[in-house]
Design a protein around this motif. Structure first.
Motif, PDB file in Angstrom:
ATOM      1  N   ILE A  49       0.953  -1.039   0.014  1.00  0.00           N
ATOM      2  CA  ILE A  49       0.105  -0.151   0.257  1.00  0.00           C
ATOM      3  C   ILE A  49       0.736   1.244   0.060  1.00  0.00           C
ATOM      4  N   VAL A  50       0.551   2.155  -0.947  1.00  0.00           N
ATOM      5  CA  VAL A  50       1.431   3.236  -1.095  1.00  0.00           C
ATOM      6  C   VAL A  50       0.612   4.500  -0.739  1.00  0.00           C
ATOM      7  N   LEU A  51       1.226   5.416   0.410  1.00  0.00           N
ATOM      8  CA  LEU A  51       0.706   6.677   0.711  1.00  0.00           C
ATOM      9  C   LEU A  51       1.211   7.714   0.784  1.00  0.00           C
ATOM     10  N   GLN A  52       0.576   9.087   0.819  1.00  0.00           N
ATOM     11  CA  GLN A  52       1.073  10.242   0.685  1.00  0.00           C
ATOM     12  C   GLN A  52       0.838  10.842   2.040  1.00  0.00           C
ATOM     13  N   VAL A  53       1.729  11.355   2.501  1.00  0.00           N
ATOM     14  CA  VAL A  53       1.710  11.974   3.895  1.00  0.00           C
ATOM     15  C   VAL A  53       2.000  13.657   3.572  1.00  0.00           C
ATOM     16  N   ASN A  54       0.881  14.439   4.002  1.00  0.00           N
ATOM     17  CA  ASN A  54       1.209  15.986   4.006  1.00  0.00           C
ATOM     18  C   ASN A  54       2.640  16.433   4.830  1.00  0.00           C
ATOM     19  N   ALA A  55       3.085  17.248   4.203  1.00  0.00           N
ATOM     20  CA  ALA A  55       4.391  17.780   4.718  1.00  0.00           C
ATOM     21  C   ALA A  55       4.325  18.257   6.192  1.00  0.00           C
ATOM     22  N   GLU A  56       2.957  19.025   6.694  1.00  0.00           N
ATOM     23  CA  GLU A  56       2.870  19.379   8.068  1.00  0.00           C
ATOM     24  C   GLU A  56       2.772  18.430   8.848  1.00  0.00           C
ATOM     25  N   VAL A  57       2.572  17.200   8.616  1.00  0.00           N
ATOM     26  CA  VAL A  57       2.761  15.820   9.808  1.00  0.00           C
ATOM     27  C   VAL A  57       3.772  14.848   9.195  1.00  0.00           C
ATOM     28  N   ALA A  58       4.510  15.146   8.316  1.00  0.00           N
ATOM     29  CA  ALA A  58       5.555  14.368   7.784  1.00  0.00           C
ATOM     30  C   ALA A  58       6.457  14.006   8.956  1.00  0.00           C
ATOM     31  N   GLY A  59       6.859  15.062   9.786  1.00  0.00           N
ATOM     32  CA  GLY A  59       8.002  14.761  10.929  1.00  0.00           C
ATOM     33  C   GLY A  59       7.567  13.478  11.598  1.00  0.00           C
ATOM     34  N   TYR A  60       6.133  13.373  12.049  1.00  0.00           N
ATOM     35  CA  TYR A  60       5.931  12.328  12.726  1.00  0.00           C
ATOM     36  C   TYR A  60       6.041  11.069  12.379  1.00  0.00           C
ATOM     37  N   PHE A  61       6.055  10.743  10.841  1.00  0.00           N
ATOM     38  CA  PHE A  61       6.284   9.493  10.378  1.00  0.00           C
ATOM     39  C   PHE A  61       7.743   9.723  10.008  1.00  0.00           C
ATOM     40  N   GLU A  62       8.630  10.230  10.234  1.00  0.00           N
ATOM     41  CA  GLU A  62       9.828  10.225   9.872  1.00  0.00           C
ATOM     42  C   GLU A  62      10.477   9.899  11.107  1.00  0.00           C
ATOM     43  N   ARG A  63      10.043  10.400  12.235  1.00  0.00           N
ATOM     44  CA  ARG A  63      10.612  10.173  13.463  1.00  0.00           C
ATOM     45  C   ARG A  63      10.351   8.552  14.039  1.00  0.00           C
ATOM     46  N   ARG A  64       9.519   7.973  13.604  1.00  0.00           N
ATOM     47  CA  ARG A  64       8.952   6.642  13.957  1.00  0.00           C
ATOM     48  C   ARG A  64       8.135   6.057  13.008  1.00  0.00           C
ATOM     49  N   ASP A  65       7.975   5.025  12.971  1.00  0.00           N
ATOM     50  CA  ASP A  65       7.190   4.030  12.243  1.00  0.00           C
ATOM     51  C   ASP A  65       5.724   4.048  12.613  1.00  0.00           C
ATOM     52  N   LEU A  66       4.894   4.825  11.952  1.00  0.00           N
ATOM     53  CA  LEU A  66       3.345   5.049  12.493  1.00  0.00           C
ATOM     54  C   LEU A  66       2.677   3.759  11.855  1.00  0.00           C
ATOM     55  N   LEU A  67       3.009   3.283  10.843  1.00  0.00           N
ATOM     56  CA  LEU A  67       2.386   2.332   9.911  1.00  0.00           C
ATOM     57  C   LEU A  67       2.993   1.007   9.849  1.00  0.00           C
ATOM     58  N   PRO A  68       2.099   0.021   9.805  1.00  0.00           N
ATOM     59  CA  PRO A  68       2.780  -1.374   9.705  1.00  0.00           C
ATOM     60  C   PRO A  68       3.911  -1.482   8.464  1.00  0.00           C
ATOM     61  N   ASN A  69       5.060  -2.053   8.780  1.00  0.00           N
ATOM     62  CA  ASN A  69       6.165  -2.167   7.793  1.00  0.00           C
ATOM     63  C   ASN A  69       6.395  -0.956   6.830  1.00  0.00           C
ATOM     64  N   GLN A  70       6.319   0.007   7.522  1.00  0.00           N
ATOM     65  CA  GLN A  70       6.504   1.344   6.866  1.00  0.00           C
ATOM     66  C   GLN A  70       7.700   1.588   6.239  1.00  0.00           C
TER      67      GLN A  70
END
Length: 80
Positions: A3-24
């Motif tokens: 599954i491919v997802l696009q995350v907006n820049a305003e919340v991207a930091g959350y996803f960069e700091r920690r894997d919030l999605l399974p097998n991210q």
């Protein structure tokens, strides 16, 4: 399944700091600051609730059937 997802820049930091999605996995960081992420070897039931939590900051790019399924659910919710 992937599954491919696009995350907006305003919340991207959350996803960069920690894997919030399974097998991210990070596919790429776009010039806009948005992230393209892949979740590999997952079932949509593992990913969809997380995507719903992050609406409107995240959207499913592929597979399109998951995007369309989520769209139908949201439209149904708004019509009630």
């Amino acid at each position: 399944n992937e599954i491919v997802l696009q995350v907006n820049a305003e919340v991207a930091g959350y996803f960069e700091r920690r894997d919030l999605l399974p097998n991210q996995e990070l596919i790429r960081k776009l010039d806009s600051g948005d992230l393209l992420l892949a979740c590999k070897n997952v079932h949509s039931r593992e990913v969809v609730p997380i995507v719903q939590y992050w609406i409107p900051h995240i959207r499913v790019i592929s597979p399109s059937r998951i995007h369309e399924q989520m769209e139908r659910v949201l439209i149904g919710y708004l019509e009630k």
